[in-house]
Scaffold this motif. Sequence first.
Motif, short mmCIF file in Angstrom:
data_model
loop_
_atom_site.label_atom_id
_atom_site.label_comp_id
_atom_site.label_asym_id
_atom_site.label_seq_id
_atom_site.Cartn_x
_atom_site.Cartn_y
_atom_site.Cartn_z
N PRO A 145 -43.34 -38.03 -12.93
CA PRO A 145 -43.48 -39.48 -13.06
C PRO A 145 -43.60 -40.11 -11.67
N GLY A 146 -44.50 -41.07 -11.55
CA GLY A 146 -44.75 -41.72 -10.27
C GLY A 146 -45.94 -41.14 -9.53
N THR A 147 -46.42 -39.97 -9.96
CA THR A 147 -47.62 -39.40 -9.34
C THR A 147 -48.77 -40.37 -9.57
N ARG A 148 -49.57 -40.58 -8.53
CA ARG A 148 -50.67 -41.53 -8.59
C ARG A 148 -51.98 -40.80 -8.83
N ILE A 149 -52.77 -41.36 -9.73
CA ILE A 149 -54.08 -40.80 -10.08
C ILE A 149 -55.12 -41.86 -9.74
N VAL A 150 -56.16 -41.46 -9.03
CA VAL A 150 -57.23 -42.40 -8.69
C VAL A 150 -58.57 -41.74 -9.02
N SER A 151 -59.41 -42.50 -9.73
CA SER A 151 -60.69 -41.97 -10.19
C SER A 151 -61.83 -42.88 -9.77
N HIS A 152 -62.82 -42.26 -9.20
CA HIS A 152 -64.06 -42.97 -8.88
C HIS A 152 -64.92 -43.00 -10.14
N ALA A 153 -65.24 -44.18 -10.59
CA ALA A 153 -66.21 -44.45 -11.66
C ALA A 153 -65.69 -44.31 -13.09
N PHE A 154 -64.94 -43.27 -13.41
CA PHE A 154 -64.67 -42.99 -14.82
C PHE A 154 -63.20 -43.15 -15.18
N ASP A 155 -62.99 -43.64 -16.40
CA ASP A 155 -61.62 -43.92 -16.86
C ASP A 155 -61.04 -42.74 -17.64
N MET A 156 -59.94 -43.01 -18.35
CA MET A 156 -59.24 -41.97 -19.13
C MET A 156 -59.08 -42.42 -20.58
N GLY A 157 -60.14 -42.96 -21.13
CA GLY A 157 -60.07 -43.38 -22.53
C GLY A 157 -59.08 -44.51 -22.72
N ASP A 158 -58.14 -44.33 -23.65
CA ASP A 158 -57.20 -45.40 -23.96
C ASP A 158 -55.97 -45.43 -23.04
N TRP A 159 -55.92 -44.56 -22.03
CA TRP A 159 -54.86 -44.66 -21.03
C TRP A 159 -55.30 -45.75 -20.06
N GLU A 160 -54.72 -46.93 -20.25
CA GLU A 160 -55.11 -48.09 -19.46
C GLU A 160 -54.71 -47.90 -18.00
N PRO A 161 -55.64 -48.15 -17.08
CA PRO A 161 -55.31 -48.05 -15.66
C PRO A 161 -54.34 -49.16 -15.25
N ASP A 162 -53.52 -48.88 -14.25
CA ASP A 162 -52.65 -49.90 -13.67
C ASP A 162 -53.50 -50.94 -12.95
N GLN A 163 -54.62 -50.47 -12.40
CA GLN A 163 -55.49 -51.36 -11.64
C GLN A 163 -56.91 -50.79 -11.66
N THR A 164 -57.88 -51.68 -11.70
CA THR A 164 -59.29 -51.30 -11.57
C THR A 164 -59.90 -52.27 -10.57
N ILE A 165 -60.64 -51.71 -9.60
CA ILE A 165 -61.30 -52.55 -8.61
C ILE A 165 -62.77 -52.15 -8.49
N GLY A 169 -70.16 -51.92 -5.37
CA GLY A 169 -70.89 -51.49 -6.56
C GLY A 169 -70.28 -50.31 -7.30
N SER A 170 -69.16 -49.78 -6.84
CA SER A 170 -68.48 -48.65 -7.50
C SER A 170 -67.16 -49.12 -8.10
N THR A 171 -66.81 -48.54 -9.24
CA THR A 171 -65.55 -48.83 -9.89
C THR A 171 -64.53 -47.76 -9.52
N ILE A 172 -63.31 -48.21 -9.25
CA ILE A 172 -62.20 -47.30 -8.96
C ILE A 172 -61.07 -47.65 -9.91
N HIS A 173 -60.56 -46.63 -10.61
CA HIS A 173 -59.43 -46.79 -11.53
C HIS A 173 -58.20 -46.13 -10.92
N PHE A 174 -57.04 -46.76 -11.14
CA PHE A 174 -55.78 -46.26 -10.59
C PHE A 174 -54.71 -46.25 -11.68
#
Length: 181
Positions: A145-165, A169-174
Amino acid sequence: MKVIKNSLSTIFMALCAIVLMPAQEAMAQNLDVPYVPTRQVVVDAMLDIANVSENDVIYDLGCGDGRIVVTAAKKHGATGTGVDINPERIAEANANAREANVTDKVRFVEGNLFEVDLSEATVVSLYLLPKVNMQLRPKLLQLKPGTRIVSHAFDMGDWEPDQTIEVDGSTIHFWTVPERK
């Protein structure tokens, strides 16, 4: 006689290369994710949104040329591991680490990202396809718990990101791995 043996050996090696080359190309084409480098401005934003520091151990799954792990080490003092199935990318990543003088902080592993031990990770970075992210999701949710995951462009389905920026022109999910219930 020695010349004939050397010639036969050379011919045999050339034939092996000709036979194996299409197989290697087919393997490269069947990779789960094509190699598309993340632009440096996006790499920097990914590391910033994940708040990477010298206390972090970052794992980049599908690391390509290693730029995320190398940048994490050089700019943030983190240690890290990049994993990629393509040996050419691993060679490139190692060369980039040498050029950046961070070989004492990073390592690159040729292997299957589904089989790598992520238990030491405090940050995991991804630039994979949605299907691959979804296949990885159960493994990621088992991290500390507390491990941070960051993804360029693609999400994780219904696991809502804490933040999206959006960055250039690129999307980053956290996400942050939640406490287990």
